[in-house]
Design a protein around this motif. Sequence first.
Motif, PDB file in Angstrom:
ATOM      1  N   SER A  46      16.160 -76.111 -16.349  1.00 24.34           N
ATOM      2  CA  SER A  46      17.363 -75.181 -15.843  1.00 24.34           C
ATOM      3  C   SER A  46      18.126 -76.603 -15.470  1.00 24.34           C
ATOM      4  N   TYR A 250      12.324 -61.531 -24.939  1.00 21.66           N
ATOM      5  CA  TYR A 250      13.308 -62.080 -24.184  1.00 21.66           C
ATOM      6  C   TYR A 250      14.764 -62.674 -24.666  1.00 21.66           C
ATOM      7  N   ARG A 255      12.346 -67.087 -19.454  1.00 22.01           N
ATOM      8  CA  ARG A 255      12.254 -66.055 -18.296  1.00 22.01           C
ATOM      9  C   ARG A 255      10.112 -65.870 -18.333  1.00 22.01           C
ATOM     10  N   LEU A 272      12.415 -69.824 -10.409  1.00 21.80           N
ATOM     11  CA  LEU A 272      14.606 -69.935 -11.584  1.00 21.80           C
ATOM     12  C   LEU A 272      15.525 -69.894 -11.123  1.00 21.80           C
ATOM     13  N   LEU A 276      19.037 -65.850 -12.504  1.00 20.76           N
ATOM     14  CA  LEU A 276      17.604 -66.104 -13.838  1.00 20.76           C
ATOM     15  C   LEU A 276      16.849 -65.389 -12.831  1.00 20.76           C
ATOM     16  N   MET A 277      15.756 -64.688 -13.196  1.00 21.19           N
ATOM     17  CA  MET A 277      15.146 -63.975 -13.199  1.00 21.19           C
ATOM     18  C   MET A 277      13.473 -64.098 -14.087  1.00 21.19           C
ATOM     19  N   ALA A 278      12.160 -64.312 -13.531  1.00 21.09           N
ATOM     20  CA  ALA A 278      11.607 -64.576 -14.610  1.00 21.09           C
ATOM     21  C   ALA A 278      10.904 -62.884 -14.600  1.00 21.09           C
ATOM     22  N   VAL A 279       9.825 -62.954 -16.081  1.00 23.34           N
ATOM     23  CA  VAL A 279       9.540 -61.765 -16.057  1.00 23.34           C
ATOM     24  C   VAL A 279       9.063 -60.821 -15.805  1.00 23.34           C
ATOM     25  N   ASP A 280       9.101 -59.771 -15.116  1.00 24.32           N
ATOM     26  CA  ASP A 280       8.410 -58.948 -13.736  1.00 24.32           C
ATOM     27  C   ASP A 280       7.911 -57.308 -14.215  1.00 24.32           C
ATOM     28  N   ARG A 284       4.662 -58.407 -16.833  1.00 29.64           N
ATOM     29  CA  ARG A 284       4.404 -59.496 -16.118  1.00 29.64           C
ATOM     30  C   ARG A 284       2.781 -59.143 -16.106  1.00 29.64           C
TER      31      ARG A 284
END
Length: 297
Positions: A46, A250, A255, A272, A276-280, A284
């Motif tokens: 990042s 993605y 992510r 993150l 930005l957002m991680a897989v949810d 997930r």
Amino acid sequence: MFSGLSAFPLTPISGDGIDEAAFASLVRRLTTAGVDSICALGSTGSYAYLTIAERARVARLAVEHAGGTPVIVGIGAVRTRDVLALADDAQKAGASGVLLAPVSYQKLTGDEVFGLYEAVTRQLSVPLCVYDNPGTTHFEFTDELHGRIAQLPNVCSIKIPGVPADPAAAKARVDHLRGMIPSHVTIGVSGDACAAIGLNAGCEAWYSVIGGLFPQVAVAITRAAQAGHAEEAMRLSDRLKPLWALFGKYGGSLRVVAAAAELRGLVPSPSLPLPLMAVDGAERQQLAVMLDELGLA
């Protein structure tokens, strides 16, 4: 340093700052696994979302906790002035090398990109890896431009995007680039799904996202390819196809890898930098099952 497995760890973000303890733990995990180098502040790290001061701190932490493993530090930024400052910070931190992508807001020309590398290499005392990542920089290198840049002092490696899936086409791609650059400049493949193909095709290095989180499996793929066991390298890589498919869905790995690191308790959640957002959600949960099935811990 610019051969074998180069592992790219996350830079975990907790609240408004870097989670230094989690980052240090990730770095030590890579050293213990026996990776050939650690690249802090790549796209997985990042770097584009951090201040110059934060990046200097991450560079110092990476070197401090890497033991004897060489550390490469990403120095990409929009302005040449900032790239030079980041290069200086990386060298002061004790980095063994730097990684430079031609970051831009206004799309760059070939001459502008060459000028960037010319200005930076003129002031470097450590080796540089050219980061060819059109997915994030929106700049597409030609092999001719790679050839010009590779003649500059301290340029020692080129990190190319994924190679073709067909082994013969992959070898032709690597061989063509090889013919354009000096013999001392290595070629490293990125794009984890095609890393085994790239290594089997003659790439000396794998610049790896998955290696930054689950280094054992990436080390195993790399060592198999280095030993000439092409089929074994492919077998180990093909086993991870469900993960590679999720990366593709993605549009990249960040992510997904962030979610995996959170699920395994290796970094805080969320990890993150916003937005930005991680897989949810359901995916997930699917990822959690996948990690268990693949034995990735």
